[in-house]
Design a protein around this motif. Structure first.
Motif, PDB file in Angstrom:
ATOM      1  N   GLU A  10       7.987   3.309  -4.646  1.00  0.00           N
ATOM      2  CA  GLU A  10       7.805   3.002  -6.061  1.00  0.00           C
ATOM      3  C   GLU A  10       8.992   2.208  -6.590  1.00  0.00           C
ATOM      4  OE1 GLU A  10       5.029   5.571  -4.806  1.00  0.00           O
ATOM      5  OE2 GLU A  10       7.074   6.325  -4.933  1.00  0.00           O
ATOM      6  N   SER A  11       8.779   1.569  -7.717  1.00  0.00           N
ATOM      7  CA  SER A  11       9.787   0.697  -8.292  1.00  0.00           C
ATOM      8  C   SER A  11      11.101   1.423  -8.568  1.00  0.00           C
ATOM      9  CB  SER A  11       9.259   0.076  -9.591  1.00  0.00           C
ATOM     10  OG  SER A  11      10.228  -0.743 -10.193  1.00  0.00           O
ATOM     11  N   HIS A  12      11.012   2.640  -9.115  1.00  0.00           N
ATOM     12  CA  HIS A  12      12.220   3.393  -9.448  1.00  0.00           C
ATOM     13  C   HIS A  12      12.394   4.627  -8.574  1.00  0.00           C
ATOM     14  CE1 HIS A  12      11.408   1.049 -13.164  1.00  0.00           C
ATOM     15  NE2 HIS A  12      12.721   0.907 -13.143  1.00  0.00           N
ATOM     16  N   GLY A  13      11.633   4.693  -7.490  1.00  0.00           N
ATOM     17  CA  GLY A  13      11.766   5.801  -6.551  1.00  0.00           C
ATOM     18  C   GLY A  13      12.997   5.635  -5.676  1.00  0.00           C
ATOM     19  N   HIS A  83      17.669   3.929  -8.610  1.00  0.00           N
ATOM     20  CA  HIS A  83      17.026   5.244  -8.617  1.00  0.00           C
ATOM     21  C   HIS A  83      17.963   6.335  -9.149  1.00  0.00           C
ATOM     22  CE1 HIS A  83      14.655   8.695  -7.399  1.00  0.00           C
ATOM     23  NE2 HIS A  83      15.643   9.122  -6.636  1.00  0.00           N
ATOM     24  N   TYR A 112      -5.121   8.957 -13.571  1.00  0.00           N
ATOM     25  CA  TYR A 112      -3.787   9.379 -13.984  1.00  0.00           C
ATOM     26  C   TYR A 112      -3.795   9.910 -15.421  1.00  0.00           C
ATOM     27  CZ  TYR A 112      -2.165   6.522 -10.005  1.00  0.00           C
ATOM     28  OH  TYR A 112      -1.963   5.975  -8.777  1.00  0.00           O
ATOM     29  N   ARG A 116       2.551   5.739 -15.711  1.00  0.00           N
ATOM     30  CA  ARG A 116       3.702   5.363 -14.881  1.00  0.00           C
ATOM     31  C   ARG A 116       3.395   5.267 -13.397  1.00  0.00           C
ATOM     32  NH1 ARG A 116       8.440   3.806 -15.347  1.00  0.00           N
ATOM     33  NH2 ARG A 116       8.345   4.038 -17.600  1.00  0.00           N
ATOM     34  N   PRO A 117       2.609   6.152 -12.787  1.00  0.00           N
ATOM     35  CA  PRO A 117       2.334   5.985 -11.351  1.00  0.00           C
ATOM     36  C   PRO A 117       1.730   4.618 -11.018  1.00  0.00           C
ATOM     37  CG  PRO A 117       1.691   8.172 -12.056  1.00  0.00           C
ATOM     38  CD  PRO A 117       2.042   7.420 -13.306  1.00  0.00           C
ATOM     39  N   GLU A 120       4.551   1.905 -11.384  1.00  0.00           N
ATOM     40  CA  GLU A 120       5.595   2.073 -10.375  1.00  0.00           C
ATOM     41  C   GLU A 120       5.189   1.443  -9.045  1.00  0.00           C
ATOM     42  OE1 GLU A 120       8.721   3.480 -10.105  1.00  0.00           O
ATOM     43  OE2 GLU A 120       8.818   3.571 -12.283  1.00  0.00           O
ATOM     44  N   ARG A 121       3.951   1.645  -8.627  1.00  0.00           N
ATOM     45  CA  ARG A 121       3.519   1.093  -7.336  1.00  0.00           C
ATOM     46  C   ARG A 121       3.067  -0.360  -7.458  1.00  0.00           C
ATOM     47  NH1 ARG A 121       4.561   0.302  -2.296  1.00  0.00           N
ATOM     48  NH2 ARG A 121       2.721  -0.278  -1.080  1.00  0.00           N
ATOM     49  N   SER A 123       4.327  -2.566  -9.297  1.00  0.00           N
ATOM     50  CA  SER A 123       5.481  -3.400  -9.623  1.00  0.00           C
ATOM     51  C   SER A 123       5.794  -4.395  -8.514  1.00  0.00           C
ATOM     52  CB  SER A 123       6.706  -2.501  -9.854  1.00  0.00           C
ATOM     53  OG  SER A 123       7.893  -3.280  -9.887  1.00  0.00           O
ATOM     54  N   GLU A 126       7.964  -4.072  -5.002  1.00  0.00           N
ATOM     55  CA  GLU A 126       7.463  -3.879  -3.641  1.00  0.00           C
ATOM     56  C   GLU A 126       7.663  -5.111  -2.777  1.00  0.00           C
ATOM     57  OE1 GLU A 126       4.166  -4.496  -0.676  1.00  0.00           O
ATOM     58  OE2 GLU A 126       4.426  -5.491  -2.631  1.00  0.00           O
TER      59      GLU A 126
END
Length: 395
Positions: A10-13, A83, A112, A116-117, A120-121, A123, A126
């Motif tokens: 994920e973008s901020h994972g 992160h 959802y 956000r999920p 995040e993906r 984005s 990746e």
């Protein structure tokens, strides 16, 4: 041999990770080259603030030993340095979908309760993983003297003039400025246009071109729809976030011409069959024809804008304005690098299909033995044939 990759993260994972499977053994992997490609993706006029927060490093975890690929799956980790600011932090629900983004469609598809999920993906973060894969594929293609590069052709309404500049020279000049554009006059106009967009708290799109030089005749196939080389390249570029259009060669210009002017004449030079033009963009009938492959892609202005756009707060059901998520003002110069990576992957995959083999040592002699567009490589006869005999029985 089939080449494929899967990315995750994920973008901020914590990190992005990618596994490249089917990469042949015996290819020297240069960490400095991969690092340079990762850096190229992060720089470009119009980039957002996150590019100053991340220092992307592709850490190879498997499939490379003593600096050489082993033929095993290559796994790569790209840590998200940003992160640390998100870890353990309570994050407010994201409930106002941005027009043009995957916020709303993702929520509908996956059910959802928070947008956000999806963001995040979906984005473009990746694409850092794809760039690492592309660097490996470029390293493989270099052994066959296949070169891939790209440049910006337009930003908003500002068009670069590249006619009269050779393809190799375009690529060289493009890397000398932060717009990745080979037209010096257009560079200044593009920079001014992006500054204007920033002042207006808006985003800008544009077009870019990717060139593949040294591609042999015979990659791809017309045998099935999903084997056609232009279909595979088109899908690869369209998979990049915000890319909404792709053409092979001057396709849209060709559509306005009669057939006698839209195609490339075939001429004989000694025993070599050559073409004086390249209106086909290097691909005919789903197969590479030995000329440079020319791809152009259109990138829309990205969805996250400082100026709010009209939307609906899905939590309250009331009209609302979008909430800004940190992003680029104009990502087109950076997108060039990602498009190069995807082009490199598709061509590496097609080359492996053509040559076969599990190692570079197997591939190189097969490449040298490939037939070309020459009379002595062809075995065309003037005989008559009966392809479907009258007594043929149905099977």
């Amino acid at each position: 041999m089939s080449l494929r990759f899967l990315s995750a993260g994920e973008s901020h994972g914590p990190a992005l990770c990618v596994i490249l499977e089917g990469f042949p053994a015996g290819v020297k992997i240069d960490p400095a080259f991969i690092a340079a490609e990762m850096k190229r993706r992060q720089v470009g006029f119009g980039a957002g603030p996150r590019m100053k927060l991340e220092n992307d490093r592709a850490r190879i975890l498997s499939g490379v030993m003593a600096g050489v690929s082993t033929g095993a799956p290559i796994s790569i980790l790209v840590e998200n340095e940003n992160h640390a600011k998100w870890k353990g932090k309570e994050i407010a629900a994201f409930s106002t979908p941005r027009p043009g983004h995957a916020d709303l469609t993702g929520a509908v598809k996956y059910g959802y309760s928070d947008l956000r999920p999806a963001l995040e993906r979906a984005s473009a973060r990746e694409t850092a993983a794809r760039t690492a894969v592309g660097a490996l594929c470029k390293s493989l293609l270099a052994h066959f003297d296949i070169q891939i590069g790209g440049y910006v052709r337009s930003i908003a309404e500002v068009e670069a003039r590249v006619e009269g500049i050779g393809l190799t020279e375009r690529l060289r000049i493009a890397e000398s400025n932060d717009l990745r554009c080979p037209d010096a006059l257009a560079v200044e106009q593009m920079r001014a246009r992006i500054r204007q967009g920033m002042e207006e708290r808006d985003t800008l799109g544009g077009t870019f071109e990717v060139v593949a030089l040294g591609v042999p005749v015979g990659l791809g196939s017309f045998s099935q729809w999903d084997k056609r080389l232009e279909a595979r390249l088109g899908a690869a570029l369209l998979s990049i976030p915000a890319i909404k259009g792709v053409e092979i060669g001057p396709a849209f210009t060709n559509s306005r011409l009669p057939g006698t002017l839209a195609h490339d004449a075939i001429q004989l030079n000694g025993e070599a069959l050559q073409r004086p033009t390249n209106r086909a963009g290097g691909i005919e009938g789903g197969i590479s024809n030995g000329q440079p492959i020319l791809l152009r892609a259109a990138m829309k202005p990205i969805a996250s804008t400082l100026t709010p756009q009209q939307t609906v707060d899905l939590a309250s059901g009331l009209p609302a304005a979008t909430v800004y998520e940190r992003s680029d003002f104009c990502p087109v110069p950076r997108a060039v690098v990602v498009a190069e990576a995807m082009t490199a992957f598709v061509l590496a995959e097609a080359l492996l299909e053509k040559l076969g083999g599990d190692s570079l040592a197997e591939m190189l002699p097969r490449f040298k033995a490939l037939p070309g567009a020459n009379l002595h490589d062809l075995h065309i006869r003037a005989d008559k044939n009966i392809y479907w005999p009258e007594d043929e029985e149905s099977v």
